[in-house]
Design an enzyme around this catalytic site. Structure first.
Site, PDB file in Angstrom:
ATOM      1  N   HIS A 106       0.822  -1.136  -0.025  1.00 15.26           N
ATOM      2  CA  HIS A 106      -0.070   0.106   0.133  1.00 15.26           C
ATOM      3  C   HIS A 106       0.962   1.180  -0.139  1.00 15.26           C
ATOM      4  CE1 HIS A 106      -3.447  -2.550   0.221  1.00 15.26           C
ATOM      5  NE2 HIS A 106      -2.926  -2.800   1.400  1.00 15.26           N
TER       6      HIS A 106
ATOM      7  N   ASP B 283      -4.525  -8.326  -3.624  1.00 14.16           N
ATOM      8  CA  ASP B 283      -4.659  -8.070  -2.181  1.00 14.16           C
ATOM      9  C   ASP B 283      -6.307  -8.927  -1.734  1.00 14.16           C
ATOM     10  OD1 ASP B 283      -4.946  -7.368   0.477  1.00 14.16           O
ATOM     11  OD2 ASP B 283      -5.031  -5.220  -0.213  1.00 14.16           O
TER      12      ASP B 283
HETATM   13 ZN   LIG Z   1      -3.150  -6.962   2.641  1.00 16.86          ZN
END
Ligand SMILES: [Zn+2]
Length: 460
Positions: A275, A326
């Site tokens: 991220h 993800d």
């Molecule tokens: Zn993750």
């Protein structure tokens, strides 16, 4: 370049090699690696012939079990929904999973990744125990389920067992539903050992690393204790996904997560920070210069309301990046790249942002995500060169979305106008698992998935 005409496997009318496009390329694969690449060759009977061949991407971040939640969290609850309300639903769902569910869901997700054009995946694996935190008789039970799913599908796997010790920043106790993740460092070391022993039956391209979940789920002392367990394998960590976790870490440790990490830990090219969304300009420059990979998950980051990555500054200082699926709410290599670029355009009111030159943005995104993803997985791949793993993907240039595009615009067509129908063949370390757009074991894998989700989804 030497020639081994008798053993040639793949013939491509056009192939994107490390130094650019080439024509009439024959590629020889030996023991999963590219052993020869020759351009301007003649196709020989027995070659697998494809019109266009590319290096395949590695998917650098996945929690496969979350695939089974797709479609279950898009209903507004009382108040304002956020990452944190999503996380509560995810915990409720996760708490019902059995080892059989985990294997069947992972097999489907891995198959879909391959059909989407990913040859390999880093599985950030944090559900280790039974409900309530009781270890399985075999502590590596759930990792072995992931291994079984990888073996079934043939995807290249980098397995990242997760250290998750605390329920929140400042060593908060684990919540009841977080106990399935929890290990103090000593128990985590034993788990990594057990997982390492189970790796021996897997293909040689399988990799093992570690993943301290995040600063909020660990502590400075615990981190120092577990780093040696990576033994040279990759280290992944969630960092700065949400403003609240940045504030929580700042209150606790006196610095923002990326600043704190860089002040205390020798972060380098073996690292992938997942991220890396909420960074100051200073953090962005510092992190980029370490050579670590920014693990971007644009579809999930959009779905969870995380915010956009600071792409222009990251690229300006030479930062490396790759993409991951993800939460697996949607598994699409093409959409990850497209959403990454569009997130930048929407914020900056600009076009063609994710590039450092004046060439094709699709090509820049694709080639850099291929290299960055392979680096993050500790996988010698990401380019079509001799000695690399044969992680390869073929695309159909006769599709209406690509037909008649000049060769140097093909990846713009793929990224901005295309979808997974363009992906015809995928090889993972030479294992030719996707042919004519379908995984060769699709039916049995989907059968297993349907049985798993029919018992899981109804009660949510
Ligand atoms: Zn993750």
């Amino acid at each position: 370049m030497s020639r081994h005409k008798d053993a040639a496997l793949i013939f491509a009318n056009h192939a994107l090699l490390a130094d650019g496009w080439a024509s009439d390329v024959r590629i020889n694969v030996t023991d999963g690696r590219i052993s020869d690449v020759v351009a301007n060759e003649v196709r020989v009977p027995g070659d697998v012939a494809v019109p266009v061949l590319l290096p395949a991407l590695s998917n650098l971040h996945s929690h496969t079990f979350q695939r089974a939640m797709a479609g279950l969290t898009e209903r507004r609850q009382a108040g304002q929904d956020s990452f944190w309300t999503w996380r509560d639903l995810m915990y409720r769902f996760m708490d019902r999973l059995t080892p059989e569910h985990i294997e069947a869901i992972a097999a489907l997700a891995f198959m879909e990744m391959q059909e989407a054009g990913f040859a390999a995946v880093a599985e950030f694996h944090y559900v280790h125990h039974q409900q309530g935190g009781v270890p399985y008789a075999n502590p590596a039970e759930l990792s072995e389920r992931i291994f079984a799913a990888a073996a079934t599908t043939g995807i290249g796997l980098t397995h990242l067992p997760v250290l998750y010790t605390y329920g929140g920043a400042g060593r908060q106790a684990l919540g009841e539903r977080q106990k399935r993740f929890g290990n103090p460092p000593d128990q985590f070391a034993a788990l990594v050992d057990a997982i390492g022993r189970a790796l021996t039956d897997l293909p040689v391209d399988t990799r093992l690393g570690i993943a301290p979940h995040s600063l909020r789920a660990t502590s400075p002392e615990d981190l120092a204790q577990v780093f040696p367990l990576a033994r040279g394998g990759p280290i992944h960590m969630h960092i700065a996904e949400q403003p609240k976790e940045v504030a929580d870490v700042q209150d606790w440790l006196g610095a923002r997560p990326v600043d704190w990490l860089l002040d205390h830990v020798p972060v380098g090219p073996g690292w992938c920070l997942i991220h890396a969304t909420h960074m100051t300009a200073g953090e962005t420059e510092r992190l980029a210069k370490t050579g670590a990979v920014a693990g971007l998950c644009p579809v999930t980051e959009a779905n969870l309301g995380d915010g956009p990555f600071n792409g222009p500054l990251w690229l300006a200082v030479g930062g490396r990046f790759g993409v991951g699926t993800d939460s697996n709410v949607r598994i699409s290599m093409i959409e990850e790249l497209r959403t990454l670029e569009y997130s930048q355009r929407l914020r900056d009111l600009a076009r063609n942002v994710m590039t450092t030159g004046e060439d094709s943005v699709g090509t820049f995104l694709y080639q850099n995500a291929a290299k960055g993803g392979a680096q993050a997985l500790g996988r010698k791949a990401g380019q079509i060169v001799v000695g690399h793993l044969a992680d390869l993907v073929a695309i159909n240039v006769d599709d209406p979305s690509l037909c008649a595009l000049p060769r140097d615009r093909l990846l713009d067509g793929l990224v901005f106008a295309g979808d997974a129908r363009l992906i015809t063949d995928v090889w993972s370390a030479g294992r030719h698992m996707v042919r004519e757009g379908r995984h060769i074991l699709r039916e049995s894998i989907v059968d297993g998935w349907q049985q798993a989700v029919s018992t899981l989804r109804g009660a949510m």
